[in-house]
Design a protein around this motif. Structure first.
Motif, PDB file in Angstrom:
ATOM      1  N   ARG A 172     -20.240   2.311  -2.582  1.00 13.55           N
ATOM      2  CA  ARG A 172     -20.446   3.466  -0.714  1.00 13.55           C
ATOM      3  C   ARG A 172     -21.882   3.623  -1.807  1.00 13.55           C
ATOM      4  NH1 ARG A 172     -16.627   6.190   1.903  1.00 13.55           N
ATOM      5  NH2 ARG A 172     -18.110   8.136   1.616  1.00 13.55           N
TER       6      ARG A 172
ATOM      7  N   LYS B 299      -6.424   2.474  -5.404  1.00 12.17           N
ATOM      8  CA  LYS B 299      -7.867   2.856  -5.614  1.00 12.17           C
ATOM      9  C   LYS B 299      -7.992   2.280  -7.069  1.00 12.17           C
ATOM     10  CE  LYS B 299      -8.167   3.882  -0.936  1.00 12.17           C
ATOM     11  NZ  LYS B 299      -9.371   4.022  -0.327  1.00 12.17           N
TER      12      LYS B 299
ATOM     13  N   ALA C 296      -9.129  -1.025   1.151  1.00 12.04           N
ATOM     14  CA  ALA C 296      -9.287   0.240   0.572  1.00 12.04           C
ATOM     15  C   ALA C 296      -9.945   0.275  -0.619  1.00 12.04           C
ATOM     16  CB  ALA C 296      -7.474   0.188   0.212  1.00 12.04           C
ATOM     17  N   GLU C 297     -10.584  -0.749  -1.091  1.00 16.95           N
ATOM     18  CA  GLU C 297     -11.975  -0.935  -2.037  1.00 16.95           C
ATOM     19  C   GLU C 297     -12.330  -2.082  -2.258  1.00 16.95           C
ATOM     20  OE1 GLU C 297      -9.278  -1.092  -6.065  1.00 16.95           O
ATOM     21  OE2 GLU C 297      -9.180  -2.261  -5.782  1.00 16.95           O
ATOM     22  N   PRO C 298     -13.924  -1.816  -2.781  1.00 16.31           N
ATOM     23  CA  PRO C 298     -14.476  -2.765  -2.722  1.00 16.31           C
ATOM     24  C   PRO C 298     -13.627  -4.277  -3.750  1.00 16.31           C
ATOM     25  CG  PRO C 298     -15.495  -0.685  -3.073  1.00 16.31           C
ATOM     26  CD  PRO C 298     -14.847  -0.428  -3.150  1.00 16.31           C
TER      27      PRO C 298
ATOM     28  N   PHE D  16      -1.760   8.855   2.664  1.00 19.39           N
ATOM     29  CA  PHE D  16      -2.137   8.000   2.350  1.00 19.39           C
ATOM     30  C   PHE D  16      -1.750   6.923   3.643  1.00 19.39           C
ATOM     31  CE2 PHE D  16      -3.769   3.377   1.213  1.00 19.39           C
ATOM     32  CZ  PHE D  16      -4.845   3.461   1.023  1.00 19.39           C
TER      33      PHE D  16
ATOM     34  N   ASP E 237     -10.547  -9.865   3.066  1.00 23.21           N
ATOM     35  CA  ASP E 237     -10.937  -8.478   3.290  1.00 23.21           C
ATOM     36  C   ASP E 237     -10.332  -7.460   4.664  1.00 23.21           C
ATOM     37  OD1 ASP E 237     -11.494  -6.448   2.561  1.00 23.21           O
ATOM     38  OD2 ASP E 237     -13.956  -7.364   3.298  1.00 23.21           O
ATOM     39  N   VAL E 238      -9.907  -6.121   3.870  1.00 27.67           N
ATOM     40  CA  VAL E 238      -9.347  -5.233   5.258  1.00 27.67           C
ATOM     41  C   VAL E 238      -9.768  -4.207   4.883  1.00 27.67           C
ATOM     42  CG1 VAL E 238      -6.577  -4.691   3.975  1.00 27.67           C
ATOM     43  CG2 VAL E 238      -7.217  -4.313   6.101  1.00 27.67           C
ATOM     44  N   PHE E 239     -10.552  -3.474   6.490  1.00 27.23           N
ATOM     45  CA  PHE E 239     -11.455  -2.682   5.733  1.00 27.23           C
ATOM     46  C   PHE E 239     -11.318  -1.515   6.570  1.00 27.23           C
ATOM     47  CE2 PHE E 239     -14.579  -0.306   7.158  1.00 27.23           C
ATOM     48  CZ  PHE E 239     -14.936   0.964   5.756  1.00 27.23           C
ATOM     49  N   GLY E 240     -10.694  -0.283   6.567  1.00 26.37           N
ATOM     50  CA  GLY E 240     -10.885   0.904   7.470  1.00 26.37           C
ATOM     51  C   GLY E 240     -11.155   1.609   6.982  1.00 26.37           C
ATOM     52  N   THR E 241     -11.325   3.456   7.308  1.00 23.23           N
ATOM     53  CA  THR E 241     -11.196   4.662   6.548  1.00 23.23           C
ATOM     54  C   THR E 241      -9.810   5.715   6.935  1.00 23.23           C
ATOM     55  OG1 THR E 241     -12.795   5.610   7.640  1.00 23.23           O
ATOM     56  CG2 THR E 241     -13.539   4.775   6.057  1.00 23.23           C
ATOM     57  N   SER E 242      -9.593   6.282   6.299  1.00 26.66           N
ATOM     58  CA  SER E 242      -8.686   7.821   7.173  1.00 26.66           C
ATOM     59  C   SER E 242      -9.233   7.955   8.106  1.00 26.66           C
ATOM     60  CB  SER E 242      -7.727   8.176   6.096  1.00 26.66           C
ATOM     61  OG  SER E 242      -9.017   9.160   5.197  1.00 26.66           O
TER      62      SER E 242
ATOM     63  N   ASP F 262     -20.647   4.098   4.133  1.00 25.95           N
ATOM     64  CA  ASP F 262     -20.156   2.434   3.187  1.00 25.95           C
ATOM     65  C   ASP F 262     -21.619   1.216   2.933  1.00 25.95           C
ATOM     66  OD1 ASP F 262     -17.847   3.228   2.347  1.00 25.95           O
ATOM     67  OD2 ASP F 262     -16.357   2.947   3.818  1.00 25.95           O
TER      68      ASP F 262
ATOM     69  N   TYR G 214       0.949  -0.913   0.337  1.00 25.27           N
ATOM     70  CA  TYR G 214      -0.106   0.091   0.201  1.00 25.27           C
ATOM     71  C   TYR G 214       0.813   1.092   0.119  1.00 25.27           C
ATOM     72  CZ  TYR G 214      -3.756  -2.773   1.469  1.00 25.27           C
ATOM     73  OH  TYR G 214      -5.477  -3.317   1.313  1.00 25.27           O
TER      74      TYR G 214
HETATM   75  O1  DLL Z   1      -8.844   3.367   2.088  1.00 21.79           O
HETATM   76  C1  DLL Z   1      -7.267   2.980   4.617  1.00 21.79           C
HETATM   77  C2  DLL Z   1      -7.173   1.158   3.702  1.00 21.79           C
HETATM   78  C3  DLL Z   1      -6.377   1.118   3.535  1.00 21.79           C
HETATM   79  C4  DLL Z   1      -8.228   0.549   4.495  1.00 21.79           C
HETATM   80  C5  DLL Z   1      -5.494  -0.030   3.197  1.00 21.79           C
HETATM   81  C6  DLL Z   1      -7.787  -1.023   3.886  1.00 21.79           C
HETATM   82  C7  DLL Z   1      -6.602  -1.180   3.813  1.00 21.79           C
HETATM   83  P1  DLL Z   1      -9.493   6.151   2.767  1.00 21.79           P
HETATM   84  O2  DLL Z   1      -8.213   6.286   1.903  1.00 21.79           O
HETATM   85  O3  DLL Z   1     -10.370   6.900   3.680  1.00 21.79           O
HETATM   86  O4  DLL Z   1      -8.885   4.827   3.899  1.00 21.79           O
HETATM   87  O5  DLL Z   1     -10.838   5.243   1.936  1.00 21.79           O
HETATM   88  C8  DLL Z   1     -12.171   4.764   2.464  1.00 21.79           C
HETATM   89  O6  DLL Z   1     -12.462   2.688   1.371  1.00 21.79           O
HETATM   90  O7  DLL Z   1     -15.032   4.289   3.624  1.00 21.79           O
HETATM   91  C9  DLL Z   1     -14.335   2.411   1.378  1.00 21.79           C
HETATM   92  O8  DLL Z   1     -15.260   3.044   0.879  1.00 21.79           O
HETATM   93  C10 DLL Z   1     -13.260   1.862   1.036  1.00 21.79           C
HETATM   94  N1  DLL Z   1     -12.742   0.653   1.293  1.00 21.79           N
HETATM   95  C11 DLL Z   1     -11.950   0.708   2.284  1.00 21.79           C
HETATM   96  N2  DLL Z   1     -11.887  -0.887   2.142  1.00 21.79           N
HETATM   97  C12 DLL Z   1     -12.729  -1.399   2.122  1.00 21.79           C
HETATM   98  C13 DLL Z   1     -12.987  -2.993   1.799  1.00 21.79           C
HETATM   99  C14 DLL Z   1      -8.402   3.810   3.408  1.00 21.79           C
HETATM  100  N3  DLL Z   1     -11.963  -3.830   2.446  1.00 21.79           N
HETATM  101  C15 DLL Z   1     -12.847   3.800   1.769  1.00 21.79           C
HETATM  102  N4  DLL Z   1     -13.734  -3.136   0.803  1.00 21.79           N
HETATM  103  C16 DLL Z   1     -14.038   2.969   2.567  1.00 21.79           C
HETATM  104  C17 DLL Z   1     -14.828  -2.207   0.276  1.00 21.79           C
HETATM  105  C18 DLL Z   1     -13.561  -0.997   1.156  1.00 21.79           C
HETATM  106  N5  DLL Z   1     -14.316  -0.617   0.329  1.00 21.79           N
END
Ligand code: DLL
Length: 443
Positions: A336, A433, A223-225, A149, A244-249, A312, A144
């Motif tokens: 989203r 992304k 970081a994306e769907p 970021f 799958d890993v999820f989170g937002t900044s 989301d 990543y």
């Molecule tokens: O994308 C943080 C991140 C970094 C997550 C690395 C996972 C891995 P932002 O740039 O703020 O932060 O984007 C967050 O990306 O609200 C979703 O819409 C989308 N998103 C993140 N992970 C997933 C996922 C990072 N596993 C936004 N599946 C979130 C679907 C995801 N969407």
């Protein structure tokens, strides 16, 4: 913190007391932390004081988890309107880091972190990585982006927390990625699913077989769907387990993963409260219903967020997981709220398109949706790459396949869409992304 191995079922936990805590006990912790949080933001954040006063709610009104619904939502717009640091609850001297969103859709959002915020973030990922069997002895290639970021540094600190060896290569330079993956024995790769697809193609071109030529066992993709169907393809093609890993900044960055059960993403309840709401009405939805994810942070100091509208779509599952963890799970994020395309009155998510396409063996992993308005009528056309094996120079074969794909899409989307099959390698590749939609109506 040391890692625990519970020998009865050979499942590893980072902190079993917390991760296996009965839900009612966990909720008591949440209640106590929520009470502290509302006091904290009311006294430290002029933004929240004003927001609470406008909503007619005082910290003393919040006694139980049910009272959460009395609190007003926080929106991404609030962070933008208060750019750069208007919502922070600590003086600058307590900040140890900033991350900043790309700001492609407006003013960027700035997130500040205290030392403890960084520690809580790493702890969350420490638990998550342990739950997918990543720890000491693993080489975690973090592909990543590092920098503003959150993906790179987030996974980096999480990996160090569990004692893995980090390869902080960041995104891009795919030749080097593949070379070091082999030379340094990468066991775990963290990147966007799009970048993994790209790496797979590059590896194929170079005759690198992930199973034979690398030690790669685990992928941490997010970081994306992306879809279950895509997961199956990736796992089948490379022999790895893809999580799958999820989170937002705004919440810190990447924070949560699935466990080895691959049945939902564990959200650590002692750190966050999850709600699912109807995005139109703001009403809280019952467990099991799909809606918008809303999260309240319980331990963040610099930028705590109350009922933050993540935007989301997902589903909440509070049933204990087979892995023994009791913390609530969210199901795979399908997109989203603002990614939803409305085509002739019908709602379409790019993820639905991906799910359909990945079940068709002749179709490759890449597609691009083009939306237009022609003569006052919405149209949707999808360019789809074919697999090399399915590619034919006979027009009839192509027409037959296009009809097959269009009919599969229609049966799920309830919408007639144009299908154009293109040769493998035609569509743009992404290392971060990916962009899967070009909506010309918005241009
Ligand atoms: O994308 C943080 C991140 C970094 C997550 C690395 C996972 C891995 P932002 O740039 O703020 O932060 O984007 C967050 O990306 O609200 C979703 O819409 C989308 N998103 C993140 N992970 C997933 C996922 C990072 N596993 C936004 N599946 C979130 C679907 C995801 N969407």
């Amino acid at each position: 913190m040391t890692k625990w191995l519970l020998c009865d079922n050979m499942i590893e936990y980072w902190n079993p007391q917390i991760e296996r805590m009965p839900l009612d006990e966990l909720e008591l912790i949440q209640e106590e932390r929520l009470r502290h949080l509302v006091d904290y933001v009311y006294t430290h954040s002029p933004f929240y004081k004003k927001r609470f006063d406008e909503a007619g709610v005082k910290p003393e009104d919040i006694k139980t988890l049910d009272d959460l619904q009395k609190l007003p939502f926080t929106y991404k717009k609030d962070l933008r309107d208060n750019y750069p640091k208007g919502m922070f609850c600590v003086p600058d001297t307590q900040l140890v880091r900033y991350h900043v969103s790309s700001g492609t859709t407006g003013k960027p959002t700035v997130v500040g972190y205290t030392k403890n915020d960084i520690h809580e973030w790493a702890k969350s990922l420490g638990r998550a990585l342990t739950s997918i069997g990543v720890g000491r002895g693993d080489v975690l290639q973090v592909s990543y982006g590092y920098g503003l970021f959150t993906g790179g540094l987030g996974l980096h600190y999480g990996a160090e927390e569990v004692g893995s060896t980090v390869l902080p290569i960041s995104v891009g330079n795919t030749d080097k990625q593949l070379e070091l993956m082999q030379d340094l024995g990468t066991t775990t790769l963290a990147c966007t699913p799009s970048y993994f697809l790209y790496m797979t193609e590059e590896a194929n071109d170079k005759g690198i077989d992930f199973q034979k030529d690398t030690g790669l066992k685990t992928g941490i993709f997010g970081a994306e769907p992306w879809t279950e169907e895509m997961r199956k393809r990736m796992e089948d093609a490379t022999g790895i387990k893809a999580y799958d890993v999820f989170g937002t900044s705004e919440l810190s960055g990447p924070l949560f993963t699935e466990c080895t059960c691959q049945d939902g993403i564990h959200i650590w309840g002692d750190q966050f409260i999850v709600e699912i709401i109807d995005p139109e009405t703001g009403e809280t939805l019952p467990e099991g219903e799909k809606g918008e994810l809303v999260i309240t942070t319980l331990t963040k100091e610099a930028l705590p967020l109350i009922r933050y509208r993540i935007g989301d779509y997902t589903i909440l599952n509070k049933q204990p997981c087979e892995c023994g963890r009791t913390h609530p799970r969210i199901m795979r994020v399908t997109g989203r709220v603002d990614d939803m395309l409305i085509i002739r009155g019908i709602n379409v998510f790019p993820g639905q398109v991906e799910s359909v396409l990945m079940k068709i063996p002749e179709v490759g992993e890449h597609f691009m949706i083009h939306v237009d308005r022609i003569n006052e009528m919405d149209t949707m056309k999808i360019q789809i790459e074919m697999n090399d094996e399915a590619f034919s120079d006979k027009v009839n074969d192509i027409i037959f396949l296009e009809k097959k794909v269009a009919s599969a899409l229609k049966s799920v989307l309830n919408l007639s869409v144009g299908v154009e099959l293109v040769e493998n390698g035609t569509l743009p590749r992404s290392i971060g992304k990916s962009k899967k939609v070009i909506d010309n109506r918005k241009l």
